[in-house]
Design an enzyme around this catalytic site. Sequence first.
Site, PDB file in Angstrom:
ATOM      1  N   SER A 172       8.106 -54.536 139.557  1.00 49.71           N
ATOM      2  CA  SER A 172       9.120 -55.072 139.839  1.00 49.71           C
ATOM      3  C   SER A 172       9.411 -56.689 139.536  1.00 49.71           C
ATOM      4  CB  SER A 172       9.147 -55.409 141.506  1.00 49.71           C
ATOM      5  OG  SER A 172      10.306 -56.029 141.994  1.00 49.71           O
ATOM      6  N   SER A 173      10.573 -57.230 139.334  1.00 53.74           N
ATOM      7  CA  SER A 173      10.671 -58.587 139.073  1.00 53.74           C
ATOM      8  C   SER A 173      11.072 -59.440 140.175  1.00 53.74           C
ATOM      9  CB  SER A 173      11.805 -58.785 137.907  1.00 53.74           C
ATOM     10  OG  SER A 173      11.747 -57.996 137.015  1.00 53.74           O
ATOM     11  N   ASP A 230      12.319 -48.158 137.296  1.00 57.39           N
ATOM     12  CA  ASP A 230      11.475 -49.221 137.057  1.00 57.39           C
ATOM     13  C   ASP A 230      10.333 -49.379 136.452  1.00 57.39           C
ATOM     14  OD1 ASP A 230      13.682 -51.272 137.712  1.00 57.39           O
ATOM     15  OD2 ASP A 230      12.632 -51.848 139.671  1.00 57.39           O
ATOM     16  N   THR A 287      20.184 -56.526 143.512  1.00 57.58           N
ATOM     17  CA  THR A 287      19.026 -56.586 144.336  1.00 57.58           C
ATOM     18  C   THR A 287      19.592 -57.472 145.456  1.00 57.58           C
ATOM     19  OG1 THR A 287      17.349 -55.947 142.780  1.00 57.58           O
ATOM     20  CG2 THR A 287      16.504 -57.388 144.607  1.00 57.58           C
ATOM     21  N   THR A 306      15.711 -54.130 147.679  1.00 55.58           N
ATOM     22  CA  THR A 306      16.742 -53.601 146.595  1.00 55.58           C
ATOM     23  C   THR A 306      16.698 -51.829 146.542  1.00 55.58           C
ATOM     24  OG1 THR A 306      16.735 -53.590 144.070  1.00 55.58           O
ATOM     25  CG2 THR A 306      14.575 -53.164 144.994  1.00 55.58           C
ATOM     26  N   ARG A 334       7.433 -52.018 148.621  1.00 55.35           N
ATOM     27  CA  ARG A 334       7.865 -51.332 147.260  1.00 55.35           C
ATOM     28  C   ARG A 334       7.738 -49.925 147.502  1.00 55.35           C
ATOM     29  NH1 ARG A 334      11.168 -52.480 143.136  1.00 55.35           N
ATOM     30  NH2 ARG A 334      10.304 -52.232 141.177  1.00 55.35           N
ATOM     31  N   GLY A 389      18.788 -59.816 140.437  1.00 54.43           N
ATOM     32  CA  GLY A 389      19.061 -59.882 139.012  1.00 54.43           C
ATOM     33  C   GLY A 389      18.319 -59.205 138.185  1.00 54.43           C
ATOM     34  N   GLY A 390      17.327 -58.277 138.369  1.00 57.67           N
ATOM     35  CA  GLY A 390      16.519 -57.746 137.596  1.00 57.67           C
ATOM     36  C   GLY A 390      15.679 -58.470 137.129  1.00 57.67           C
TER      37      GLY A 390
END
Length: 558
Positions: free
Chosen positions: A438-439, A409, A367, A385, A93, A459-460
């Site tokens: 993050s998702s 984010d 993403t 992403t 990340r 897709g967030g």
Amino acid sequence: MKNLSVFSLFLVINISAVFSQNHYGKNGMVASASTYASQAGIEILKAGGNAVDAAIATTFTLAVTWPFAGNIGGGGFMVIHTENGEVTTFDFREKAPFASSKDMFLDKNGKLKSGSNHNTALAIGVPGTVAGLYDAHQKYGLIPWEKLLERAIQLAESGFPLPKSLANDFFQFAEAPEKYPEMQSFIKRDGKVVGFGEDWKQPALAETLKKIQKEGKKGFYEGEIAEALADYIQSQDGIITKEDLAQYEAIERSPIQSTFKGYQLYGMPLPSSGGVTITQMMNMWEQLEETPIIGSVQYYHILAEIMRIAFRDRAKYLGDQDFIEIPELEKLLSDEYATELLEGINFDKAGESTVTEIHSIHEGQETTHLSVMDANGMAVSMTTTLEQGYGVKMQSPDLGFLLNNEMGDFNAVPGKTTNNGQIGTPANTIEAGKRMLSSMSPFIITKNNYPFLVIGSPGGRTIINTVFQTILGTTVYDYPMAQAIEAPKIHHQWLPDRIIYEEYKMAPETLKALEAMGHEIQMRSFLGRLMGIKYNAETEFMEGAADSSSPDGGVAAY
Ligand code: GLY
């Protein structure tokens, strides 16, 4: 009535025309957002590489052929199932640069400077992709690193015919040069925007990739590239320095592990909320007294209520665990807590989300996910992403790759939560060196110690719910891969308090019944762009599918 049936007929035709296909393979499979990238992965498997090698080659190729989200200027998460049945993860990340602070996007009145956390160079997080891929290869790869970049370099150097979806985006960037000044050199060659079907060559990116090919992650985080990158970002008023790059580290972490009806589930730990939140939802689902019929009003109502609660807890508690204590984590993952939450659900009526409980943020939908499986039972589920499509839409013409806007984010306005979905909880406020929540939800599900499902999506925040529903589709309802991916999906994220549903996919009567139960509903053209592989232990075939909403996505197998 007559009009309605004509309309319904049109819808059926429309859906069947776009429905994705199941693909089958015995020896290896890659599903990704770019057919070129999936093929690059298969080439590596055929050359004796394993699923980790193939996933790396696929990711580097995505950075060339799917710049919408594929990247070396962003970050992501990778779940690996080894041939010995062990499961591990890599967290690459992006991080907040050392000069970041919790108020960096606010004006002197404490208000968010509009767009500053997405559309300026301050929004760029320290990229993690190259470190994550390199470290995973060092530990789990089989064939030489240099080989994994060959196809990406060749495609960047020789070019490839620009697909329609990218050509459309390029045209829009070309139409608004004042809005996207830094994209112009990316999309134009000899002063002319590259069009649909024309060969798009990326010589600067090819040179950057060659450096990474030769020097590994050092070639990116130190030396000429790091220097040029830091200089470029600072020339755009960003704050990333050479030290930020030199000190970036990917982290190998243990997965979030749980069981569900005889399956083992493995997801990402924090700072991705995907593992925790999906586990919480699966735990609640497992305890339902009756399994609703898929697609029924009751099915969507229960889904929405489970999502509502899990997203409340996500916003309330989750962030980068290397920076914050989360004493509630064990409770969130427990069956006892799931029982308690389920008892609070009204099975006939929509619950209510109140703004006083938490706050939320805008999150990009753009993403990309890839799933890989090899013949020896090694599997990789990886989501990466740039945050929004084409990230912050900035790139140094000398380096040729796009940069993320992942700082968006974080919770930009500490303490501020609105009905529109802005979150201000402390768990995810900005700190120097912290990773933003993050998702992304790459998952591997195993059965009898062998991969059963390798799944993920862009897709967030909708990622979490699309992956959740696709896991239910394959495990509870026994759907084949493509059918589980294409099945109508909904999204509820606590705030805004509404169900989002996919255009053309749900019957008007179902939507009306949900409204009668007190749900607000809103349409969206699609939810997620899932890429998945399901393994059938009886036939020993892998079954893979790329979401029909993915314009250039494809499965490669052999
Ligand atoms: N930027 C999307 C995510 O990390 O979930």
